[in-house]
Scaffold this motif. Structure first.
Motif, PDB file in Angstrom:
ATOM      1  N   PHE A 120       0.834  -1.212   0.000  1.00 54.41           N
ATOM      2  CA  PHE A 120       0.000   0.000   0.000  1.00 54.41           C
ATOM      3  C   PHE A 120       0.867   1.260   0.000  1.00 54.41           C
ATOM      4  CE2 PHE A 120      -3.412  -2.535   2.484  1.00 54.41           C
ATOM      5  CZ  PHE A 120      -4.045  -2.917   1.316  1.00 54.41           C
ATOM      6  N   LEU A 121       1.955   1.229   0.763  1.00 55.25           N
ATOM      7  CA  LEU A 121       2.822   2.403   0.845  1.00 55.25           C
ATOM      8  C   LEU A 121       3.479   2.684  -0.496  1.00 55.25           C
ATOM      9  CD1 LEU A 121       4.037   4.647   2.546  1.00 55.25           C
ATOM     10  CD2 LEU A 121       5.797   3.036   3.325  1.00 55.25           C
ATOM     11  N   HIS A 122       3.982   1.645  -1.151  1.00 53.87           N
ATOM     12  CA  HIS A 122       4.601   1.826  -2.461  1.00 53.87           C
ATOM     13  C   HIS A 122       3.585   2.384  -3.460  1.00 53.87           C
ATOM     14  CE1 HIS A 122       7.023   1.133  -6.012  1.00 53.87           C
ATOM     15  NE2 HIS A 122       6.044   0.407  -6.532  1.00 53.87           N
ATOM     16  N   GLU A 123       2.370   1.850  -3.414  1.00 53.92           N
ATOM     17  CA  GLU A 123       1.324   2.310  -4.334  1.00 53.92           C
ATOM     18  C   GLU A 123       0.988   3.776  -4.079  1.00 53.92           C
ATOM     19  OE1 GLU A 123      -3.181   0.874  -5.685  1.00 53.92           O
ATOM     20  OE2 GLU A 123      -1.946  -0.399  -4.376  1.00 53.92           O
ATOM     21  N   THR A 124       0.919   4.165  -2.805  1.00 54.46           N
ATOM     22  CA  THR A 124       0.608   5.553  -2.460  1.00 54.46           C
ATOM     23  C   THR A 124       1.714   6.500  -2.903  1.00 54.46           C
ATOM     24  OG1 THR A 124      -0.654   4.775  -0.540  1.00 54.46           O
ATOM     25  CG2 THR A 124      -0.038   7.098  -0.569  1.00 54.46           C
ATOM     26  N   ILE A 125       2.957   6.096  -2.711  1.00 54.90           N
ATOM     27  CA  ILE A 125       4.089   6.929  -3.132  1.00 54.90           C
ATOM     28  C   ILE A 125       4.047   7.163  -4.638  1.00 54.90           C
ATOM     29  CG2 ILE A 125       6.611   6.974  -3.369  1.00 54.90           C
ATOM     30  CD1 ILE A 125       6.688   5.416  -0.667  1.00 54.90           C
ATOM     31  N   CYS A 126       3.719   6.124  -5.384  1.00 56.07           N
ATOM     32  CA  CYS A 126       3.651   6.255  -6.848  1.00 56.07           C
ATOM     33  C   CYS A 126       2.570   7.251  -7.274  1.00 56.07           C
ATOM     34  CB  CYS A 126       3.377   4.889  -7.478  1.00 56.07           C
ATOM     35  SG  CYS A 126       4.759   3.725  -7.352  1.00 56.07           S
ATOM     36  N   LEU A 127       1.494   7.324  -6.503  1.00 58.50           N
ATOM     37  CA  LEU A 127       0.402   8.245  -6.826  1.00 58.50           C
ATOM     38  C   LEU A 127       0.655   9.668  -6.321  1.00 58.50           C
ATOM     39  CD1 LEU A 127      -2.618   5.957  -5.843  1.00 58.50           C
ATOM     40  CD2 LEU A 127      -2.057   6.697  -8.167  1.00 58.50           C
ATOM     41  N   ALA A 128       1.507   9.799  -5.276  1.00 58.92           N
ATOM     42  CA  ALA A 128       1.545  11.037  -4.497  1.00 58.92           C
ATOM     43  C   ALA A 128       2.504  12.098  -5.008  1.00 58.92           C
ATOM     44  CB  ALA A 128       1.889  10.712  -3.038  1.00 58.92           C
ATOM     45  N   ASN A 129       3.442  11.743  -5.866  1.00 60.06           N
ATOM     46  CA  ASN A 129       4.459  12.727  -6.229  1.00 60.06           C
ATOM     47  C   ASN A 129       3.829  13.964  -6.871  1.00 60.06           C
ATOM     48  OD1 ASN A 129       7.307  13.253  -6.169  1.00 60.06           O
ATOM     49  ND2 ASN A 129       7.280  13.176  -8.401  1.00 60.06           N
TER      50      ASN A 129
END
Length: 310
Positions: free
Chosen positions: A57-66
């Motif tokens: 979930f964290l990796h997925e969120t980072i990919c969306l958040a930049n």
């Protein structure tokens, strides 16, 4: 009341909330793994599964958040501190527990966004909504598991080296995260005064528990640090006692908020010093640097909330 359009508000607040809480919950399972006995294989396997899910979930969120999160969040020290990477590496070295350090490195490279946000799309909002729903489902299972572990420990069906109340504390944090995510999913906007009271009740209590836990985990030779932790526990206990009824704000709320901020700044410095000293092998106890850095990030999160009020 924010003036950000609902789509922008929903996207930004979802990403910011997830970046903070996913890492917190992931680390709960790192700490649990370090405190379980080798014979308790089903518990170890479950903690590893939850940890892996939240790293995903964290990796997925980072990919969306930049480029989509606020600079005040990115600079607050609530997502990462200047000690997090070192603390993770030291934890891997000392425990052998696997930690997704490349995810942390990736998160270090996030850049903030500005409002209004360019490039927002219904597809992005749909992706974040789907992520939120999956997190809620998983977090509900986490809360159930934490309750089971707590009950097993206090009824002598499971032995761990972690204080039983910490499992209840971690479950409480998980339930709070679920509540906040559900509000976003339902586009629920509450009275700002209610939010202030709710946040200060929750976080002042959390700060009290942090101080109590650190007091218990310090070696008895660390008398000065034990006294400081005990003083913080009493200070936040006094603040918690001022909130008798969550249905209405207490008398002198602004003054309480100011005192909460002063106390939170002080305990932030205490946790930062503790983390530095553990990394330098200058503080005796049964706390890892990742644990105190974890507590420090929670304090930074609360401090950002308080700074917006005073």
């Amino acid at each position: 009341m924010t003036t950000i359009p609902m789509t922008e508000y929903y996207i930004q607040k979802s990403l910011e909330l997830n970046l903070f809480w996913i890492r917190i919950i992931k680390e709960h399972f790192i700490f649990m793994q370090a405190n379980l006995m080798c014979q308790d294989v089903p518990y170890i396997q479950q903690t590893e599964e939850f940890k892996s899910q939240f790293e995903g979930f964290l990796h997925e969120t980072i990919c969306l958040a930049n480029g989509l999160i606020g600079s005040e969040v990115l600079l607050s020290g609530e997502l990462l501190t200047d000690k997090t990477l070192s603390a993770e590496r030291k934890t891997v070295e000392l425990t052998g527990i696997k930690i997704g350090i490349p995810i942390t490195v990736e998160e270090c490279n996030l850049t903030p966004g500005t409002l209004p946000m360019p490039g927002l799309s219904p597809e992005l909002a749909a992706n974040i909504s789907s992520l939120n729903e999956r997190i809620i489902t998983c977090a509900c299972s986490v809360a159930e598991f934490m309750e089971k572990v707590y009950q097993d420990v206090i009824h002598c069906r499971l032995y761990t080296t972690k204080l039983p109340s910490i499992y209840a504390h971690q479950r409480r944090e998980t339930l709070n995260y679920i509540k906040l995510l559900r509000r976003l999913q339902n586009h629920q906007r509450l009275d700002p005064q209610f939010i202030i009271v709710e946040e200060e009740m929750f976080w002042n209590y959390n700060m009290m528990v942090h101080a109590e836990a650190m007091r218990q985990l310090l070696d008895f030779s660390e008398q000065a640090m034990i006294k400081k932790a005990n003083d913080f526990a009493q200070r936040f206990h006094n603040l918690v006692s001022k909130f008798r009824d969550d249905a209405k704000p207490p008398v002198g709320l602004k003054q309480i908020t100011s005192e909460s901020r002063r106390a939170t700044v002080a305990i932030r410095d205490f946790k930062a010093t503790s983390t530095d000293r553990i990394l330098e092998c200058q503080l005796k106890g049964v706390m890892s640097a990742l644990l105190t850095d974890h507590l420090l990030r929670e304090t930074n999160y609360y401090l950002r909330i308080l700074n917006a009020k005073v």
